[in-house]
Design an enzyme around this catalytic site. Structure first.
Site, PDB file in Angstrom:
ATOM      1  N   TYR A  50      -1.611  -0.138  10.289  1.00 60.98           N
ATOM      2  CA  TYR A  50      -1.924  -0.710   8.972  1.00 60.98           C
ATOM      3  C   TYR A  50      -0.704  -0.583   8.046  1.00 60.98           C
ATOM      4  O   TYR A  50      -0.221  -1.566   7.472  1.00 60.98           O
ATOM      5  CB  TYR A  50      -3.144  -0.006   8.366  1.00 60.98           C
ATOM      6  N   SER A  85       0.829  -1.201   0.000  1.00 62.49           N
ATOM      7  CA  SER A  85       0.000   0.000   0.000  1.00 62.49           C
ATOM      8  C   SER A  85       0.864   1.252   0.000  1.00 62.49           C
ATOM      9  O   SER A  85       1.988   1.252   0.536  1.00 62.49           O
ATOM     10  CB  SER A  85      -0.855  -0.025   1.263  1.00 62.49           C
ATOM     11  N   LYS A 139       2.093  -3.547   6.614  1.00 64.27           N
ATOM     12  CA  LYS A 139       2.440  -3.761   5.203  1.00 64.27           C
ATOM     13  C   LYS A 139       3.954  -3.628   5.008  1.00 64.27           C
ATOM     14  O   LYS A 139       4.563  -4.416   4.294  1.00 64.27           O
ATOM     15  CB  LYS A 139       1.713  -2.740   4.314  1.00 64.27           C
TER      16      LYS A 139
HETATM   17  N1  NAD Z   1      -8.732  -0.842  -1.420  1.00 62.31           N
HETATM   18  C1  NAD Z   1      -7.657  -0.063  -1.482  1.00 62.31           C
HETATM   19  O1  NAD Z   1      -7.755   1.110  -1.885  1.00 62.31           O
HETATM   20  C2  NAD Z   1      -6.300  -0.631  -1.112  1.00 62.31           C
HETATM   21  C3  NAD Z   1      -5.187   0.235  -1.174  1.00 62.31           C
HETATM   22  C4  NAD Z   1      -3.935  -0.285  -0.859  1.00 62.31           C
HETATM   23  C5  NAD Z   1      -3.797  -1.613  -0.508  1.00 62.31           C
HETATM   24  N2  NAD Z   1      -4.883  -2.428  -0.441  1.00 62.31           N
HETATM   25  C6  NAD Z   1      -4.688  -3.851  -0.066  1.00 62.31           C
HETATM   26  O2  NAD Z   1      -5.351  -4.681  -1.002  1.00 62.31           O
HETATM   27  C7  NAD Z   1      -5.789  -5.884  -0.368  1.00 62.31           C
HETATM   28  C8  NAD Z   1      -7.241  -6.123  -0.710  1.00 62.31           C
HETATM   29  O3  NAD Z   1      -8.019  -5.018  -0.263  1.00 62.31           O
HETATM   30  P1  NAD Z   1      -9.548  -4.848  -0.622  1.00 62.31           P
HETATM   31  O4  NAD Z   1      -9.798  -3.401  -0.782  1.00 62.31           O
HETATM   32  O5  NAD Z   1      -9.915  -5.764  -1.728  1.00 62.31           O
HETATM   33  O6  NAD Z   1     -10.229  -5.316   0.747  1.00 62.31           O
HETATM   34  P2  NAD Z   1     -11.359  -6.410   1.039  1.00 62.31           P
HETATM   35  O7  NAD Z   1     -11.678  -6.299   2.492  1.00 62.31           O
HETATM   36  O8  NAD Z   1     -12.465  -6.272   0.061  1.00 62.31           O
HETATM   37  O9  NAD Z   1     -10.594  -7.775   0.741  1.00 62.31           O
HETATM   38  C9  NAD Z   1      -9.869  -8.510   1.710  1.00 62.31           C
HETATM   39  C10 NAD Z   1     -10.319  -9.961   1.597  1.00 62.31           C
HETATM   40  O10 NAD Z   1      -9.523 -10.754   2.484  1.00 62.31           O
HETATM   41  C11 NAD Z   1     -10.375 -11.614   3.235  1.00 62.31           C
HETATM   42  N3  NAD Z   1      -9.658 -11.880   4.504  1.00 62.31           N
HETATM   43  C12 NAD Z   1      -9.286 -10.972   5.444  1.00 62.31           C
HETATM   44  N4  NAD Z   1      -8.652 -11.616   6.453  1.00 62.31           N
HETATM   45  C13 NAD Z   1      -8.619 -12.924   6.132  1.00 62.31           C
HETATM   46  C14 NAD Z   1      -8.100 -14.076   6.787  1.00 62.31           C
HETATM   47  N5  NAD Z   1      -7.514 -14.011   7.973  1.00 62.31           N
HETATM   48  N6  NAD Z   1      -8.247 -15.282   6.189  1.00 62.31           N
HETATM   49  C15 NAD Z   1      -8.867 -15.378   4.976  1.00 62.31           C
HETATM   50  N7  NAD Z   1      -9.378 -14.332   4.313  1.00 62.31           N
HETATM   51  C16 NAD Z   1      -9.264 -13.120   4.895  1.00 62.31           C
HETATM   52  C17 NAD Z   1     -11.676 -10.865   3.376  1.00 62.31           C
HETATM   53  O11 NAD Z   1     -12.784 -11.703   3.627  1.00 62.31           O
HETATM   54  C18 NAD Z   1     -11.776 -10.161   2.017  1.00 62.31           C
HETATM   55  O12 NAD Z   1     -12.440 -10.977   1.061  1.00 62.31           O
HETATM   56  C19 NAD Z   1      -5.500  -5.712   1.115  1.00 62.31           C
HETATM   57  O13 NAD Z   1      -4.309  -6.408   1.422  1.00 62.31           O
HETATM   58  C20 NAD Z   1      -5.306  -4.220   1.273  1.00 62.31           C
HETATM   59  O14 NAD Z   1      -4.463  -3.921   2.341  1.00 62.31           O
HETATM   60  C21 NAD Z   1      -6.131  -1.961  -0.721  1.00 62.31           C
END
Ligand code: NAD
Length: 332
Positions: free
Chosen positions: A145, A121, A149
């Protein structure tokens, strides 16, 4: 196209970003094996491959899946993502985002996984003096957070140094928005925190008003500036990362954003234009740890992977998210 029997383990593949990458993997002829505990994900977002309901903390199950499906490549999305919550619940975040990643990576190296793409991130940069930020800019995350990362990136660096068959790419995403063109999948967080989503939900009347956190930043209009990227360009970057790892067998860290910043006010004005709703906004105090400007220098991923984004257009991004939000509201 790839051999459709090539299984790719996707943790968190039922979530917002993961489900788009699963869609693209499926469309490219890979077979995604989605591993997700559905804590924030949706099973019906998994458009291709096999779905296994499981928690990352269940290392026995993870190991079983890696062996059963003869996994060589993993894309690791599963994590908790709410910055403010991480400040109040650091253990929850370090446990899921760091400790569970450590166990997953351990299981990977013990069972012959060679390629690992990690969702990092822009939060790893924290308050940066530089803009746009480059991959080698100083990391200064300011909340659990972002630190979870950064620590996972460091872990991957140390592990890939000594386990020569294990290579990784850490992709540092900037602000992701938008939805699938056919509106099959999109953002569906229970407590959304992303600006565009909140603005659209406010336009739909789900919230009374929208808070603007900080109007006295040292920026042209006083509000914070961010780099917004459409989900489909980000998703495509993952496929390129996977193919690069398989071919080049080299570890890398890449920013993934457009290199173009928009202020909060610019985003809100564009949202009002797209939705044709003049929703109410409230000027609020800056949030601690929010940098004034965060913009990606993404030249490295363009040079090394030939990543060539298609949707660098704020109005397009907001419109894509708007279509999805309207569909969610109708409950289709
Ligand atoms: N959305 C953004 O703008 C953004 C920006 C930077 C980084 N990220 C990173 O991208 C990744 C995905 O983010 P997202 O926006 O799709 O979020 P999201 O919450 O939609 O997706 C995360 C998924 O992981 C699953 N999950 C969480 N903990 C778990 C565990 N212990 N065991 C099994 N499954 C588990 C959840 O059920 C969910 O389906 C994350 O790692 C997040 O840190 C997202």
């Amino acid at each position: 196209m790839h051999d459709s029997t090539e299984n790719i383990l996707v943790t968190g593949g039922a979530g917002y970003i993961g489900s788009h990458v699963v869609r693209d993997l499926g469309e490219q002829g890979y077979k995604p094996i989605v591993y997700d505990n559905l804590s924030t994900g949706n099973k019906d977002f998994v458009l291709y491959g096999d779905f296994i309901k499981g928690d990352l903390k269940d290392t026995n199950l993870i190991t079983k899946i890696i062996k059963k499906y003869k996994i060589k490549s993993v894309i690791h999305f599963a994590a908790y993502i709410v910055v403010e919550e991480s400040v109040n619940k650091p253990i929850k975040y370090y446990n899921n985002n760091f400790f569970n990643s450590l166990n997953l990576i351990k299981s990977c190296i013990e069972n012959g996984v060679e390629n690992f793409v990690f969702s990092s991130s822009a939060a790893v940069y924290g308050i940066s003096e530089e803009f746009p930020v480059k991959e080698n800019s100083q990391l200064n995350p300011v909340n659990p957070y972002g630190r979870s990362k950064m620590f996972t990136e460091i872990l991957l660096e140390d592990i890939s140094y000594i386990y020569k068959n294990f290579n990784y790419i850490a992709l540092r995403y900037f602000n992701v928005a938008g939805a699938d063109k056919k509106l099959r999948i999109g953002q569906k967080y229970e407590n959304p925190t992303h600006l565009i989503t909140l603005a659209l939900k406010t336009a739909l009347g789900e919230y009374e008003s929208l808070n603007i956190f900080g109007t006295d930043y040292n920026t042209p209009d006083g509000t914070a500036i961010r780099d917004y990227i459409h989900i489909d360009d980000l998703s495509n970057a993952h496929i390129l990362c996977l193919n690069y790892l398989k071919k080049e067998r080299k570890s890398k860290v890449f920013n993934c954003g457009y290199g173009q910043g928009y202020s909060v006010l610019e985003v809100l004005n564009t949202t009002k234009k797209v939705t044709k709703v003049n929703f109410k906004t409230v000027n609020s105090k800056k949030r601690e740890g929010d940098p004034p400007i965060l913009i990606a220098d993404s030249n490295l991923i363009k040079d090394k992977l030939g990543w060539s984004p298609k949707y660098n257009d704020l109005e397009f991004i907001i419109n894509s998210a708007w279509e999805w939000e309207k569909k969610l509201k109708k409950g289709e």
